[in-house]
Design a protein around this motif. Structure first.
Motif, PDB file in Angstrom:
ATOM      1  N   GLU A  43      18.078 -37.638  49.472  1.00  0.00           N
ATOM      2  CA  GLU A  43      17.684 -39.035  49.908  1.00  0.00           C
ATOM      3  C   GLU A  43      16.343 -39.371  50.400  1.00  0.00           C
ATOM      4  O   GLU A  43      16.243 -38.738  51.635  1.00  0.00           O
ATOM      5  CB  GLU A  43      19.145 -39.530  50.796  1.00  0.00           C
ATOM      6  N   PRO A  44      15.365 -39.820  49.690  1.00  0.00           N
ATOM      7  CA  PRO A  44      14.131 -40.043  50.320  1.00  0.00           C
ATOM      8  C   PRO A  44      14.273 -41.185  51.328  1.00  0.00           C
ATOM      9  O   PRO A  44      15.212 -42.082  51.385  1.00  0.00           O
ATOM     10  CB  PRO A  44      13.566 -40.492  49.289  1.00  0.00           C
ATOM     11  N   VAL A  45      13.633 -40.872  52.577  1.00  0.00           N
ATOM     12  CA  VAL A  45      13.776 -41.783  53.697  1.00  0.00           C
ATOM     13  C   VAL A  45      12.250 -42.297  53.947  1.00  0.00           C
ATOM     14  O   VAL A  45      11.294 -41.688  54.185  1.00  0.00           O
ATOM     15  CB  VAL A  45      14.340 -41.206  55.118  1.00  0.00           C
ATOM     16  N   LEU A  46      12.420 -43.699  53.736  1.00  0.00           N
ATOM     17  CA  LEU A  46      10.923 -44.279  53.703  1.00  0.00           C
ATOM     18  C   LEU A  46      10.774 -45.159  54.983  1.00  0.00           C
ATOM     19  O   LEU A  46      11.475 -45.145  55.741  1.00  0.00           O
ATOM     20  CB  LEU A  46      10.863 -45.426  52.501  1.00  0.00           C
ATOM     21  N   GLY A  47       9.436 -45.576  55.123  1.00  0.00           N
ATOM     22  CA  GLY A  47       9.212 -46.804  56.070  1.00  0.00           C
ATOM     23  C   GLY A  47       8.341 -46.175  57.197  1.00  0.00           C
ATOM     24  O   GLY A  47       8.145 -46.817  58.172  1.00  0.00           O
ATOM     25  N   ILE A  49       5.272 -45.470  57.500  1.00  0.00           N
ATOM     26  CA  ILE A  49       4.059 -45.962  57.691  1.00  0.00           C
ATOM     27  C   ILE A  49       4.105 -47.607  57.158  1.00  0.00           C
ATOM     28  O   ILE A  49       3.068 -47.941  56.592  1.00  0.00           O
ATOM     29  CB  ILE A  49       2.775 -45.460  57.113  1.00  0.00           C
ATOM     30  N   HIS A  50       5.248 -48.246  57.345  1.00  0.00           N
ATOM     31  CA  HIS A  50       5.466 -49.380  56.785  1.00  0.00           C
ATOM     32  C   HIS A  50       4.562 -50.377  57.625  1.00  0.00           C
ATOM     33  O   HIS A  50       4.697 -50.566  58.773  1.00  0.00           O
ATOM     34  CB  HIS A  50       6.893 -49.751  56.933  1.00  0.00           C
TER      35      HIS A  50
ATOM     36  N   GLU B 155      15.493 -53.157  50.096  1.00  0.00           N
ATOM     37  CA  GLU B 155      14.082 -54.006  50.750  1.00  0.00           C
ATOM     38  C   GLU B 155      14.286 -55.304  50.567  1.00  0.00           C
ATOM     39  O   GLU B 155      13.867 -56.033  51.819  1.00  0.00           O
ATOM     40  CB  GLU B 155      12.894 -53.465  49.574  1.00  0.00           C
ATOM     41  N   THR B 156      14.876 -55.988  50.034  1.00  0.00           N
ATOM     42  CA  THR B 156      15.113 -57.546  49.964  1.00  0.00           C
ATOM     43  C   THR B 156      15.984 -57.860  51.098  1.00  0.00           C
ATOM     44  O   THR B 156      16.215 -58.873  51.804  1.00  0.00           O
ATOM     45  CB  THR B 156      15.491 -58.154  48.713  1.00  0.00           C
ATOM     46  N   LEU B 174      12.905 -49.835  54.511  1.00  0.00           N
ATOM     47  CA  LEU B 174      11.740 -49.660  55.112  1.00  0.00           C
ATOM     48  C   LEU B 174      11.526 -49.918  56.558  1.00  0.00           C
ATOM     49  O   LEU B 174      10.767 -49.402  57.098  1.00  0.00           O
ATOM     50  CB  LEU B 174      10.714 -50.623  54.386  1.00  0.00           C
ATOM     51  N   LEU B 175      12.435 -50.710  57.061  1.00  0.00           N
ATOM     52  CA  LEU B 175      12.704 -50.816  58.257  1.00  0.00           C
ATOM     53  C   LEU B 175      13.163 -49.977  59.335  1.00  0.00           C
ATOM     54  O   LEU B 175      13.921 -49.144  58.555  1.00  0.00           O
ATOM     55  CB  LEU B 175      13.476 -52.524  58.602  1.00  0.00           C
TER      56      LEU B 175
END
Lengths: 372, 190
Positions: A43-47, A49-50, B155-156, B174-175
């Motif tokens: 499971e990629p975890v993003l954000g 450097i959002h 994301e939305t 993203l948050l």
């Protein structure tokens, strides 16, 4: 040979890959559920450097957002410049002089070569080979010098303006670019001899990390990822923008669907980009580099507009919604790696961990562009 | 890509107006309006035609209804004024000022979800739009048809708070994981 887990995962443990890990190129974290050496789930975890570029866009004028576009995909910033100015030019109906379009294409393609060179070095580094990185950076340095003389910066370019480009080229640019192409043409056989034909690289990439064409479609993968799966899709040919239709170039497509295919697509694209640059230098017309009568305060007509460009990683699309005022009402940035990475979770199931890292490297991730 | 065929299939599932747009001007070829409950059927049509998903865009139309009413009122006032002036010029007695129409409650503002689809073989970008009220923004998920929509919907949801009903994992993408705000709403204050 591709090795996949043969049985159901029974005893699993969780392994954290990143956010600080050399193979995740920036700050991507992947939560891996491992069954021994095999990946049961990823499971990629993003954000991490959002920065909320889309909200920033709503709080500044159309032109003030331009520097932001160079700070998403820092490896191919000029394509992002191109996507944004094109959509605003479409919305406001601005015509661009021919010379400016030529300069846009030449610089954007140089930038694409530099992006592929950096990916090449970093990808081999992921696989455990150190020296190709130094060779690639040596070549890339030449491009950065050329682009610095024109754009004024070396990485986060902000060169394009609505209606043209910021600055005309100097006298050294054309001979310098020709000399660089000659140099890189001589270096490419060396890269292929040292790296592409290396048996270790072949064993690490061939038949590793299969991504089927159907999977590309379901996840919206574009760029070299889909072209390595036999899909002939390149925005420059598919929905031609700027002056790309005037150039004779091929779209490299490989249908092996493995990491090697994606590697070969990018290596071939370097040559194709050089062909475009050469033709553009030959045909480069004289004239202004900025359109006359571009309004200082831009107020595009109400409505929404979309424009896509081909970046080094795939199709970058901008959808703007204008309410007729001097700031965007809504600015959506569709980044290619976001979609390309979203298939990673499905693609790497049952794979050995080192193979999954080869697959991840072949996706060519740029994290600031995923997080935006 | 046969645009007429897509238009026909879209009207067969009862989608709202399907308009062909000027690609060179707008950047997309077909613009389809659907109600949230028709969304899955509309997306299935595109899936069967071999489209791939490009993006999901949320738009917050806060204040749109008030602006629309203001526009209508201004128009009515301008008309009344023009009438009065015409009457005065003709030397007639000015007609009685129009009593402003009884204004009911403003209809609620909406959130819009815009889905962009494209085709690998031919140039045909299709835009599907659906609108939901801001107080109950619920749209069915399309992540079962396009697994790639999973992240776009997350994301939305992060940015607009639109709930994608049936989504398998509607967690912040993203948050931060404990985020309870939606920064792209027009009334968001940090």
């Amino acid at each position: 040979m591709s090795a996949f887990a043969e049985s159901e995962a029974k005893e699993t443990f969780v392994l954290n890959l990143g956010p600080q890990h050399p193979a995740t190129h920036g700050v991507l974290r992947v939560k891996l559920t491992m069954d021994g050496e095999y990946i049961a789930e990823a499971e990629p975890v993003l954000g991490y450097i959002h920065r909320m570029h889309e909200k920033m866009g709503e709080n500044r004028t159309w032109a003030q957002f331009l520097p932001n576009t160079g700070r998403m995909d820092y490896l191919h910033a000029l394509a992002y410049n191109h996507g944004y100015v094109s959509v605003v030019e479409r919305a406001a109906g601005i015509e661009v002089p021919e010379r400016a379009e030529y300069l846009r294409v030449i610089t954007a393609e140089l930038n694409r070569v530099s992006s592929h060179l950096l990916w090449f070095g970093a990808f081999i580094l992921d696989l455990g080979g150190f020296s190709p990185l130094l060779y690639a950076f040596d070549d890339r340095e030449q491009i950065l010098d050329l682009l610095e003389s024109v754009t004024g910066s070396r990485l986060t370019y902000c060169y394009f303006r609505f209606g043209g480009v910021y600055n005309d080229i100097d006298d050294n640019f054309v001979p310098g670019t020709r000399a660089f192409i000659k140099r890189l043409r001589e270096r490419m056989p060396m890269y292929h001899n040292l790296v592409t034909k290396n048996i270790i690289l072949m064993k690490r990439l061939q038949e590793i990390g299969p991504i089927s064409a159907e999977m590309c479609r379901k996840y919206g993968a574009t760029g070299p990822v889909c072209r390595g799966s036999g899909i002939n899709f390149d925005v420059r040919k598919h929905e031609p923008y700027s002056i790309y239709p005037e150039f004779d170039f091929d779209v490299p497509v490989y249908d092996q669907c493995d990491s090697m295919a994606r590697y070969m697509v990018r290596m071939d694209e370097i040559e194709q980009s050089m062909r475009i640059i050469e033709q553009a230098l030959d045909k480069l017309p004289e004239g202004p580099v900025m359109a006359e009568k571009v309004p200082k305060i831009l107020k595009p007509a109400k409505g929404d507009y979309y424009h896509a460009v081909e970046t080094a990683r795939g199709s970058f699309g901008v959808r703007v919604v204008s309410d007729g005022s001097n700031t965007p009402y809504r600015l959506k940035l569709r980044s290619p790696t976001f979609s390309n990475l979203s298939l990673f979770g499905e693609a790497c199931q049952g794979m050995l961990l080192p193979d999954a890292l080869a697959l991840m490297g072949s996706l060519d991730l740029v994290i600031p562009e995923i997080d935006r | 890509m046969n645009r007429a065929a897509i238009k026909q299939k879209m009207s067969a599932i009862g989608a709202g107006p399907v308009s062909e747009t000027d690609y060179a001007r707008k950047g997309f070829a077909l613009d389809v309006q659907v109600a949230p409950e028709q969304l899955v059927a509309a997306v299935s049509v595109l899936d069967a035609e071999g489209f791939f998903i490009e993006a999901v865009t949320g738009v917050d139309w806060l204040g749109e209804q008030a602006a629309l009413r203001k526009e209508t009122e201004a128009k009515a006032a301008a008309e009344a004024k023009a009438k009065a002036e015409a009457a005065a010029a003709a030397g007639e007695e000015a007609p009685p000022a129009a009593v402003p129409a009884e204004q009911g409650e403003l209809p609620e503002d909406v959130l819009e979800a815009v889905y962009d689809f494209n085709h690998y073989e031919s140039l045909c970008r299709v835009t599907i739009r659906t609108k939901v009220v801001r107080s109950k923004p619920e749209v069915p998920t399309i992540s079962r048809i396009y697994p790639g929509a999973n992240w776009h919907e997350r994301e939305t949801h992060d940015f607009f708070g639109i709930t994608f009903v049936g989504h398998p994992y509607l967690e912040p993408l993203l948050l931060p994981e404990d985020a309870d705000y939606h920064p792209l709403l027009k009334d968001f204050r940090p």
